[in-house]
Scaffold this motif. Structure first.
Motif, PDB file in Angstrom:
ATOM      1  N   SER A 265     -15.255  58.821  74.036  1.00 40.91           N
ATOM      2  CA  SER A 265     -14.606  58.677  72.496  1.00 40.91           C
ATOM      3  C   SER A 265     -15.720  59.172  71.499  1.00 40.91           C
ATOM      4  N   LEU A 266     -17.093  59.009  71.780  1.00 44.78           N
ATOM      5  CA  LEU A 266     -18.016  59.283  70.827  1.00 44.78           C
ATOM      6  C   LEU A 266     -18.161  60.737  70.549  1.00 44.78           C
ATOM      7  N   MET A 267     -17.710  61.607  71.683  1.00 44.97           N
ATOM      8  CA  MET A 267     -17.798  62.915  71.394  1.00 44.97           C
ATOM      9  C   MET A 267     -16.612  63.466  70.394  1.00 44.97           C
ATOM     10  N   ASP A 268     -15.455  62.768  70.101  1.00 43.59           N
ATOM     11  CA  ASP A 268     -14.576  63.107  69.192  1.00 43.59           C
ATOM     12  C   ASP A 268     -15.391  62.806  67.614  1.00 43.59           C
ATOM     13  N   ALA A 269     -15.976  61.792  67.522  1.00 48.65           N
ATOM     14  CA  ALA A 269     -16.702  61.551  66.416  1.00 48.65           C
ATOM     15  C   ALA A 269     -17.932  62.525  66.066  1.00 48.65           C
ATOM     16  N   VAL A 270     -18.696  62.653  67.164  1.00 53.96           N
ATOM     17  CA  VAL A 270     -19.623  63.873  66.804  1.00 53.96           C
ATOM     18  C   VAL A 270     -19.268  65.004  66.464  1.00 53.96           C
ATOM     19  N   SER A 271     -17.888  65.419  67.136  1.00 57.89           N
ATOM     20  CA  SER A 271     -17.163  66.568  66.493  1.00 57.89           C
ATOM     21  C   SER A 271     -17.026  66.972  65.179  1.00 57.89           C
ATOM     22  N   LEU A 272     -16.959  65.519  64.330  1.00 58.64           N
ATOM     23  CA  LEU A 272     -16.514  65.583  62.902  1.00 58.64           C
ATOM     24  C   LEU A 272     -17.749  65.518  62.056  1.00 58.64           C
ATOM     25  N   LEU A 273     -19.006  65.584  62.835  1.00 61.83           N
ATOM     26  CA  LEU A 273     -20.061  65.501  61.899  1.00 61.83           C
ATOM     27  C   LEU A 273     -20.294  66.761  60.844  1.00 61.83           C
ATOM     28  N   GLY A 274     -19.842  67.943  61.299  1.00 65.15           N
ATOM     29  CA  GLY A 274     -19.839  69.312  60.666  1.00 65.15           C
ATOM     30  C   GLY A 274     -18.727  69.324  59.401  1.00 65.15           C
ATOM     31  N   SER A 275     -18.063  68.394  59.482  1.00 65.33           N
ATOM     32  CA  SER A 275     -17.045  68.141  58.191  1.00 65.33           C
ATOM     33  C   SER A 275     -17.708  68.230  56.938  1.00 65.33           C
ATOM     34  N   ALA A 276     -19.008  67.730  56.842  1.00 66.08           N
ATOM     35  CA  ALA A 276     -19.867  67.852  55.668  1.00 66.08           C
ATOM     36  C   ALA A 276     -20.440  69.179  55.210  1.00 66.08           C
ATOM     37  N   LEU A 277     -20.185  70.127  55.891  1.00 54.66           N
ATOM     38  CA  LEU A 277     -20.546  71.458  55.662  1.00 54.66           C
ATOM     39  C   LEU A 277     -19.887  72.107  54.582  1.00 54.66           C
ATOM     40  N   GLN A 278     -20.544  72.587  53.476  1.00 55.10           N
ATOM     41  CA  GLN A 278     -19.940  73.194  52.364  1.00 55.10           C
ATOM     42  C   GLN A 278     -19.412  74.794  52.670  1.00 55.10           C
ATOM     43  N   THR A 279     -19.726  75.104  53.773  1.00 50.64           N
ATOM     44  CA  THR A 279     -19.508  76.658  53.967  1.00 50.64           C
ATOM     45  C   THR A 279     -19.896  76.841  55.681  1.00 50.64           C
ATOM     46  N   THR A 280     -19.511  77.752  56.211  1.00 54.26           N
ATOM     47  CA  THR A 280     -19.730  78.218  57.501  1.00 54.26           C
ATOM     48  C   THR A 280     -20.326  79.500  57.623  1.00 54.26           C
ATOM     49  N   SER A 281     -20.695  80.039  56.336  1.00 54.82           N
ATOM     50  CA  SER A 281     -21.357  81.403  56.321  1.00 54.82           C
ATOM     51  C   SER A 281     -23.036  81.062  56.559  1.00 54.82           C
ATOM     52  N   PRO A 282     -23.996  81.820  56.671  1.00 55.24           N
ATOM     53  CA  PRO A 282     -25.305  81.489  56.864  1.00 55.24           C
ATOM     54  C   PRO A 282     -26.089  80.816  55.748  1.00 55.24           C
ATOM     55  N   GLU A 283     -25.206  80.807  54.651  1.00 55.62           N
ATOM     56  CA  GLU A 283     -25.919  79.706  53.641  1.00 55.62           C
ATOM     57  C   GLU A 283     -25.849  78.330  53.583  1.00 55.62           C
ATOM     58  N   ARG A 284     -25.141  78.074  54.657  1.00 56.73           N
ATOM     59  CA  ARG A 284     -25.346  76.397  55.031  1.00 56.73           C
ATOM     60  C   ARG A 284     -26.742  76.279  55.497  1.00 56.73           C
ATOM     61  N   SER A 285     -27.490  77.173  55.810  1.00 60.44           N
ATOM     62  CA  SER A 285     -29.199  76.698  56.034  1.00 60.44           C
ATOM     63  C   SER A 285     -29.741  76.502  54.635  1.00 60.44           C
ATOM     64  N   PHE A 286     -29.345  76.480  53.476  1.00 57.26           N
ATOM     65  CA  PHE A 286     -29.622  75.949  52.412  1.00 57.26           C
ATOM     66  C   PHE A 286     -29.119  74.257  52.369  1.00 57.26           C
ATOM     67  N   PRO A 287     -30.005  73.406  52.181  1.00 54.70           N
ATOM     68  CA  PRO A 287     -29.744  72.255  52.021  1.00 54.70           C
ATOM     69  C   PRO A 287     -28.680  71.641  51.445  1.00 54.70           C
ATOM     70  N   THR A 288     -28.404  72.250  50.137  1.00 58.06           N
ATOM     71  CA  THR A 288     -27.328  71.962  49.265  1.00 58.06           C
ATOM     72  C   THR A 288     -25.901  72.417  49.839  1.00 58.06           C
ATOM     73  N   LEU A 289     -26.050  73.193  50.540  1.00 56.30           N
ATOM     74  CA  LEU A 289     -24.804  73.542  51.366  1.00 56.30           C
ATOM     75  C   LEU A 289     -24.280  72.761  52.472  1.00 56.30           C
ATOM     76  N   ARG A 290     -25.036  71.887  52.906  1.00 55.53           N
ATOM     77  CA  ARG A 290     -24.880  71.205  54.253  1.00 55.53           C
ATOM     78  C   ARG A 290     -23.801  70.018  53.946  1.00 55.53           C
ATOM     79  N   GLY A 291     -24.520  69.099  52.971  1.00 51.90           N
ATOM     80  CA  GLY A 291     -23.891  67.800  52.855  1.00 51.90           C
ATOM     81  C   GLY A 291     -24.102  66.751  53.754  1.00 51.90           C
ATOM     82  N   HIS A 292     -24.161  65.533  53.819  1.00 49.59           N
ATOM     83  CA  HIS A 292     -24.404  64.455  54.568  1.00 49.59           C
ATOM     84  C   HIS A 292     -23.193  64.244  55.681  1.00 49.59           C
ATOM     85  N   PRO A 293     -23.458  64.222  56.805  1.00 49.02           N
ATOM     86  CA  PRO A 293     -22.434  63.819  57.802  1.00 49.02           C
ATOM     87  C   PRO A 293     -21.701  62.692  57.455  1.00 49.02           C
TER      88      PRO A 293
END
Length: 732
Positions: free
Chosen positions: A150-178
């Motif tokens: 069950s916890l795997m399903d929750a961990v799979s949603l941590l990336g919902s906070a990402l503002q982009t899937t481009s390499p720019e998500r390596s900038f902290p402002t484009l990651r967002g808090h999980p």
């Protein structure tokens, strides 16, 4: 949608509501407007919401910097007062409660007052406004049963906070808090937590010891985590094994992929000269990699042998040990949000079973026992010639004034707990100390039962207070120094070290010999940082009339962060965090007065310079072997103020010749300037950008240029392995 945009009713303009950050602000125009949806792709940078209005001016009620780019994204200029000719522009306004971007076709002028920033178009027309949540707080809380699948399903949603899937998500402002995770009988996901289809899958056995170490990967790759027998990462047509050496391989994937994203992103929004790209010679087509979908790009990254990349990888900042226990699931979003390397040790070495190296001698994995590399005395005491006394058995030196020895001892070892009975040891009987495995990172945190030696005892309540703290808007920072022992007043002079900052205002107060009631009032007051100097034992904090035991007292703590520079202060500090503080530095055993005073002064200067608790203690341990008697409890990322330069830096200087110096400048993430931020150093021989964390090496700097650099900001400087400060260094 996390952002709502509506016309103002009593003025011309719009109101912008960010439901993630719970912020609302107004954007004014020179005429009534009717905002209409506009494609988000019209903006150069990613946005969460976009509208178009017809206006001749845009104004926001705060002073900001306006950054102007050409239609193709080329950076043209930035500032708070300038004009631009006719053209097509992408304009960013920062700071604002959300990221705010404009796009239009017209010449314009920028002006500011003491309260506003205004852009006037030469010809009124259509202006596109784009908004992106700063996303420093979670979009919601996922409720889940705590069994691994069950916890795997929750961990799979941590990336919902990402503002982009481009390499720019390596900038902290484009990651967002999980999003947060909390235990519950049923799996429930809030409306604003929306999955991102990255095409990446992480397959691990349904066990906590396999699931916990991949949470940072799941977040950064927006990956689906699914059960399987052989740990691996998968994309369309490729698979990368995570065995043998599961935890080590997981850490390598994080470091390698992040590094390569930082190189690839120079093909995107910020085509800067990046030092790491110049030194990483892999013969890859970075432009092609940048344009690939995340899963395909990751697959090609992992085709590169780690050994080919490793020499260029920076020392990672944080390792977090999360014990494989269902009680620790709520910590996972915070750990992932810090992009921490994660280990999940099933067993741990109790201190009383680690071969006799216990709390009496708190050495770390990187500790050099040579007296030549530490200017202050080790825990074992100092002989008359300055060498470590081998007969001390790792106990406190016989003639050293100590901050917590027992009464009834007739030697000169008066202590910070002087009335304690002789049968009270340095470690309370109910405290279980553990010795985690050493780490290769700058910082180390521990999640789980036990008090860790040389690691931050991280706690959930402290991390939740990080979210509650939000952005610091106050203009003054309050520091309170409390000295409850006349023999320790020398350290009380530490107050002079706080507030040595331009552009930052401090309210600094020093109080002596507080009574029990006065100490209660002090702890309940709204203080940013408490620096306590005095006695602590298992009865609590010694006051002028009695003891105040924070583990028994029902207090509403207002102090945000603290240093309890007294013997055996761990339990009192833990109680401070439990009752309201974010984090602090505490001791695990008796501490001798002289090195404790020195450490207190070091911590004061580092906190004043913008270091967080964990990094400040890391630097102090480089100078003082007795620093291993201290740990951080609570949120080790807590700061008192921001560094003047954004990131924090530690300088190492050596003198290869009589007229020049070699410099290693270690740049570390801190606060909003997280991993992946761009940084540089103000020297003519260093014009490249670097990504944080990094070590910038400059050789043969002339004395004049070095002094100009040291005069820019007060930072710690190690010269011949000894700690000094940039405002004290004399180069001749």
């Amino acid at each position: 949608m996390s952002i709502d945009i509506d016309p103002l009713r009593e003025a011309d303009g719009i109101t912008v509501t960010d439901h993630i950050e719970n912020t609302q602000f107004e954007v004014y125009t020179d005429r009534p407007v009717d905002p209409r949806p506009r494609p988000e792709s019209d903006h150069y940078f990613p946005v969460d919401a976009s509208v178009a209005v017809e206006t001749g001016a845009i104004e926001i009620p705060r002073v900001a910097v306006v950054e102007t780019r050409a239609g193709d994204g080329t950076l043209l200029t930035h500032g708070d007062c300038y004009t631009m000719p006719d053209g097509t522009y992408h304009v960013g306004i920062n700071p604002a409660p959300t990221k705010l971007y404009l796009t239009f076709d017209a010449g314009f002028s920028v002006s500011t007052t003491d309260r506003t920033t205004r852009i006037d178009l030469d010809t009124p027309g259509i202006v596109g406004l784009g908004f992106r949540s700063l996303h420093q707080t979670p979009a919601g809380t996922i409720t889940t049963p705590t069994d691994p699948e069950s916890l795997m399903d929750a961990v799979s949603l941590l990336g919902s906070a990402l503002q982009t899937t481009s390499p720019e998500r390596s900038f902290p402002t484009l990651r967002g808090h999980p999003p947060l995770i909390e235990p519950g009988e049923e799996f429930r996901v809030p409306e604003r937590v929306e999955p991102v289809d990255s095409g990446v899958r992480i397959v691990v056995p349904p066990e906590y010891r396999y699931l916990y170490p991949v949470v940072s990967l799941a977040y950064y790759f927006a990956a689906d985590v699914v059960p399987g027998d052989e740990p691996r990462i998968e994309g369309d047509g490729w698979s990368y094994p995570l065995e043998p050496g599961f935890e080590a391989r997981t850490a390598r994937v994080l470091r390698q992929s992040f590094h390569m994203d930082c190189l690839a992103r120079t093909e995107g929004f910020y085509p800067v000269d990046l030092h790491e790209r110049e030194t990483t010679d892999l013969g890859l087509d970075w432009g092609r990699l940048y344009d690939l979908p995340l899963a395909e790009r990751l697959g090609e990254y992992l085709e590169v042998p780690f050994a080919d990349v490793e020499p260029e990888l920076p020392q990672w900042t944080l390792t977090t040990d999360v014990r494989p226990d269902p009680e620790n699931v709520e910590m996972l979003p915070f750990v992932a949000g810090e992009l921490s390397i994660v280990r999940s040790p099933e067993t741990v070495t109790p201190v009383d079973e680690d071969g006799g190296v216990g709390v009496g001698f708190l050495g770390g994995a990187d500790r050099n026992p040579s007296a030549a590399t530490r200017r202050e005395i080790p825990v074992g005491g100092v002989a008359s010639d300055g060498a470590v006394d081998p007969d001390s058995g790792g106990a406190l030196g016989g003639g050293e004034f100590v901050r917590g020895a027992s009464a009834g001892v007739t030697s000169p070892r008066a202590t910070r707990g002087a009335d304690a009975s002789t049968d009270r040891g340095a470690v309370p009987a109910q405290t279980d100390f553990v010795r985690p495995e050493p780490v290769d990172t700058v910082e180390h945190a521990w999640v789980g039962d036990g008090v860790p030696l040389d690691a931050n005892k991280a706690t959930l309540d402290a991390y939740h207070r990080r979210l509650e703290a939000g952005q610091v808007e106050q203009s003054r920072i309050s520091v309170l120094v409390v000295c409850n022992d006349d023999q320790m007043r020398e350290e009380g002079n530490v107050a002079d070290l706080y507030g040595l900052r331009d552009m930052v205002q401090f309210d600094i107060e020093v109080r002596h010999d507080l009574t029990r009631e006065e100490m209660r009032e002090t702890l309940e007051s709204d203080v940013d940082f408490l620096h306590y100097i005095g006695h602590v034992d298992d009865r609590g904090m010694q006051c002028a009339d009695s003891y105040l035991d924070l583990t028994d007292e029902d207090l509403e703590i207002g102090v945000s962060a603290f240093l309890l520079n007294a013997c055996q202060s761990y339990q009192q500090g833990e109680a401070l965090v439990h009752r309201g503080s974010r984090g602090g530095i505490v001791t695990l055993s008796d501490v001798a007065n002289s090195p404790a005073t020195t450490l207190g002064r070091i911590i004061a200067r580092l906190m004043n310079s913008g270091f967080n608790l964990r990094t400040a203690l890391h630097v102090a341990k480089r100078e003082l072997i007795t620093g291993h008697q201290y740990i951080v409890v609570g949120d080790g990322g807590t700061t008192v103020c921001q560094s003047r330069s954004g990131s924090v830096s530690v300088l190492d200087l050596s003198e290869p010749s009589t007229d020049s110096w070699d410099l290693d400048a270690r740049m570390l993430p801190n606060g909003p300037y997280g991993i992946g931020s761009l940084t540089g150093i103000n020297l003519s021989d260093s014009t490249d950008n670097h990504y944080i964390p990094t070590v910038i090496n400059i050789q043969e700097i002339c004395q004049h240029e070095l002094m100009d650099l040291l005069n820019l900001e007060t930072v710690p400087v190690f010269i011949n392995d000894g700690l000094s400060w940039s405002d004290e260094v004399v180069i001749d």
